[in-house]
Design an enzyme around this catalytic site. Structure first.
Site, PDB file in Angstrom:
ATOM      1  N   ASP A   1      42.842   9.659 -56.274  1.00  0.00           N
ATOM      2  CA  ASP A   1      42.028   9.463 -56.534  1.00  0.00           C
ATOM      3  C   ASP A   1      43.159   7.880 -56.011  1.00  0.00           C
ATOM      4  O   ASP A   1      42.648   6.485 -56.579  1.00  0.00           O
ATOM      5  CB  ASP A   1      42.824   8.827 -58.569  1.00  0.00           C
ATOM      6  CG  ASP A   1      41.852   9.621 -59.166  1.00  0.00           C
ATOM      7  OD1 ASP A   1      40.430   9.866 -58.877  1.00  0.00           O
ATOM      8  OD2 ASP A   1      41.683   9.291 -60.734  1.00  0.00           O
TER       9      ASP A   1
ATOM     10  N   SER B   1      43.079   5.122 -62.413  1.00  0.00           N
ATOM     11  CA  SER B   1      42.335   5.647 -62.864  1.00  0.00           C
ATOM     12  C   SER B   1      40.921   5.061 -63.744  1.00  0.00           C
ATOM     13  O   SER B   1      41.278   3.373 -63.543  1.00  0.00           O
ATOM     14  CB  SER B   1      43.330   6.529 -64.173  1.00  0.00           C
ATOM     15  OG  SER B   1      41.893   7.229 -65.070  1.00  0.00           O
TER      16      SER B   1
ATOM     17  N   THR C   1      37.302  15.504 -66.580  1.00  0.00           N
ATOM     18  CA  THR C   1      38.614  14.817 -67.870  1.00  0.00           C
ATOM     19  C   THR C   1      38.384  15.357 -69.575  1.00  0.00           C
ATOM     20  O   THR C   1      36.986  15.952 -69.435  1.00  0.00           O
ATOM     21  CB  THR C   1      38.094  13.659 -67.750  1.00  0.00           C
ATOM     22  OG1 THR C   1      39.063  12.880 -66.591  1.00  0.00           O
ATOM     23  CG2 THR C   1      39.258  12.506 -68.860  1.00  0.00           C
TER      24      THR C   1
ATOM     25  N   ARG D   1      50.415  10.034 -66.541  1.00  0.00           N
ATOM     26  CA  ARG D   1      50.020  10.011 -65.361  1.00  0.00           C
ATOM     27  C   ARG D   1      50.280  10.821 -63.999  1.00  0.00           C
ATOM     28  O   ARG D   1      51.921  10.477 -64.481  1.00  0.00           O
ATOM     29  CB  ARG D   1      49.623   8.471 -64.847  1.00  0.00           C
ATOM     30  CG  ARG D   1      48.189   8.568 -63.688  1.00  0.00           C
ATOM     31  CD  ARG D   1      46.887   9.173 -63.943  1.00  0.00           C
ATOM     32  NE  ARG D   1      46.411   8.549 -62.575  1.00  0.00           N
ATOM     33  CZ  ARG D   1      44.955   9.397 -62.122  1.00  0.00           C
ATOM     34  NH1 ARG D   1      44.657  10.566 -63.410  1.00  0.00           N
ATOM     35  NH2 ARG D   1      44.190   8.379 -61.630  1.00  0.00           N
TER      36      ARG D   1
ATOM     37  N   GLY E   1      34.386  10.450 -65.661  1.00  0.00           N
ATOM     38  CA  GLY E   1      34.636   8.905 -63.370  1.00  0.00           C
ATOM     39  C   GLY E   1      34.875   8.186 -64.000  1.00  0.00           C
ATOM     40  O   GLY E   1      34.989   7.867 -64.866  1.00  0.00           O
TER      41      GLY E   1
END
Length: 582
Positions: free
Chosen positions: A441, A465, A401, A112, A488
């Site tokens: 985020d 996330s 994503t 991440r 999402g």
């Protein structure tokens, strides 16, 4: 007796061609771009399932050459950077579950992004002290976090790779030089103006649009010599090329040169980045053990909460195509999303009560809030013992994503969700690839009513996330499934529904992926547009649901090992993914 309008689970999805666009949380990170008929394939030894045919081919090529699942993952991610730039790439981050079949060990590799060391809780506040609009925050350098996916892949390759690192980039380098044909999905996303910031900066504008400003047409041969050069450097020098070399300098320059919205990223942030090997979260469900990714993603905890809440709340088994099933799913989702908003964040900075949230006694108490006859309305987070008083998160979290799964001939496997956040990320490019906007985020506010928000911005912190790579094991600790999705904050809903369907009934994983989506993130109940899910609108309204009919943007990819020992692929018809195996 089931009525016809409730028999929806096996229905074929109707084509979806419209786009929705609004500057609010309802905005899909990637618009729906139609559906494709997908057939499951079977494989005895090894399999690759990704979001793009060229990425699938690149990964399968590595497997055929004797590569491991991790080797193939490197090749897939390199190719996705080129052919699915809107979704993921080496300018972003990823979470990877890795199953080492020889040692029977599951590891969660965390790639991440992190906040720059110079970032603080005021990052997304205006001069007046109010939260910025999401669009103002997202486009440009302010939202760019330290990329993590490449460091994570190299870290895992050192442990589990079988092929030389440099060899894994060959297909992506060659295709970058020779070009690929722009597909329908990429063209439609460009034409839809899904990210209106894409034309703001010259490098992305020149790459994705014609000189006249039109979206690249379907079939256009798109080359990327800059990316070829970048990947060649990475192949030769390793991840150091990005984190300490010329590429890192290009990334920092792009962030700083976005003078309309400059960021905090420094070369020292890249140099100091470290991937993390974490302990996966595993819990029993039916006759299986289901494993997900721990914080900083909320996906593992929340998905496990949903499926367990459904199991505990069942007075009797629900038919998967019934009103009762979908009502139960939305109620369990409400409870789990409420907990997610309050408690889940980067566990390196916040004391995240993972065990308490997944405690069966706690979930049994929460499940008693579910009525089979009435929508509960907005759920409150549960009260947990010995936790710091915290406020609920305020983050729109609209990741763009990609998810892919791989199993090699030794039985090793990966389940990877990779992202640059919103479609086309920050719209900044460096070295031929897009940079993420993952810092959005984080919660835009640090506290509410004097209580800290767990997911507030802090230096070097990973933003929360929803990415939910999952793996499933049988009672003999043998891998039986791997799956995940983009989408999402709806990722959790997509993954949880399909996990529950597959593990609670005899339908195939492909049939589950084909089924329409019904989503509730502790608000309105969303029914997937242009599908037979719309027929649930009135029955659910009768139970008190507020209904919204809208496109859904999943990209589920997975496989399941049937009793015959073969791997059976599953590819979401809403995207252009493929599977290959032998």
């Amino acid at each position: 007796m089931r009525t016809p309008y409730l028999s929806i689970i096996f229905a074929t999805l109707a084509a979806v061609s419209s786009f929705t666009y609004a500057i609010n949380e309802d905005l899909a990170p990637e618009s729906a771009t139609g559906t494709l008929h997908q057939n499951s394939i079977t494989a005895q030894q090894q399999m690759v399932v990704t979001a793009h045919p060229l990425a699938t081919q690149a990964g399968y090529h590595v497997l055929q050459q004797g590569g491991s699942a991790v080797d193939a993952a490197v090749a897939v991610q390199a190719m996705l950077t080129l052919v699915e730039p809107q979704s993921s790439g080496i300018g972003g981050g990823a979470f990877m579950l890795y199953w080492d079949n020889s040692t029977q060990r599951l590891t969660a590799f965390d790639g991440r992004e992190t906040a720059p060391a110079a970032a603080d809780e005021n990052l997304f506040l205006t001069e007046e002290g109010t939260p910025m609009s999401w669009w103002d925050a997202m486009v440009g350098g302010r939202s760019v976090g330290t990329p993590g996916v490449l460091a994570m892949l190299e870290f895992s390759h050192h442990q589990y790779g079988k092929k030389p690192w440099a060899s894994l980039f060959s297909d992506a380098i060659q295709t970058s030089k020779e070009g690929f044909n722009v597909g329908a999905r990429l063209h439609q996303l460009l034409a839809s103006n899904i990210n209106p910031g894409l034309g703001r900066y010259p490098e992305a504008r020149a790459y994705f649009f014609t000189p006249e400003g039109e979206a690249l047409p379907e079939g256009h041969r798109l080359t990327n010599p800059a990316l070829a050069h970048s990947l060649q450097q990475i192949a030769e020098q390793g991840a150091t090329a990005l984190y300490q070399g010329e590429l890192g300098q290009k990334i920092v320059a792009a962030v700083k040169q976005a003078t309309d919205n400059p960021g905090k990223l420094q070369l020292s942030d890249l140099q100091n980045y470290r991937p993390v090997a974490r302990q996966p979260i595993c819990r029993p469900f039916r006759q299986y053990r289901v494993c997900g990714f721990p914080p900083p993603t909320s996906g593992g905890v929340t998905t496990l909460q949903i499926i367990k809440l459904m199991e505990l709340a069942e007075s009797q088994p629900q038919q998967p195509d019934s009103l009762g099933f979908y009502h139960l799913f939305t109620q369990a989702s409400r409870l789990a999303y409420a907990d997610r908003g309050r408690y889940l964040a980067d566990s390196d900075f916040i004391d995240v009560p993972v065990d308490a949230l997944l405690d069966e006694t706690y979930l049994q108490q929460r499940s008693q809030l579910i009525s089979p006859l009435k929508d509960m309305g907005q759920a409150n987070p549960g009260e947990l013992p010995q936790t710091i008083s915290q406020a609920d998160d305020r983050s729109p979290e609209l990741p763009s994503t990609s998810h892919f799964v791989i199993v090699d001939k030794w039985g090793n496997a990966v389940s990877i969700t990779s992202s640059i956040e919103m479609a086309f990320g920050s719209t900044l490019m460096a070295g031929g690839f897009l940079l993420n906007n993952q810092l959005t985020d984080f919660s835009f506010v640090a506290e509410q009513d004097g209580k800290p928000v767990a997911n507030r911005v802090q230096p070097n912190k990973r933003p929360r996330s929803s990415m939910s790579p999952m793996m499933v094991f049988d009672q003999n600790n043998q891998l039986v499934a791997a799956l995940g999705s983009p989408g999402g904050s709806r990722i959790i809903s997509y993954v949880a529904k399909n996990l529950y369907l597959k593990l609670s009934s005899d339908i195939s994983l492909q049939a589950a992926f084909n089924s329409p989506h019904v989503v509730n993130r502790n608000g309105v109940t969303e029914l997937e547009a242009s599908t037979t899910a719309e027929q649930l609108a009135e029955p659910l309204r009768a139970l008190g649901h507020q209904i919204k009919i809208k496109d859904q943007n999943s990209g589920l990819h997975g496989f399941f090992r049937q009793s015959d020992g073969r791997w059976h692929s599953a590819v979401d018809p809403r995207r252009e993914g493929t599977a290959m195996g032998d």
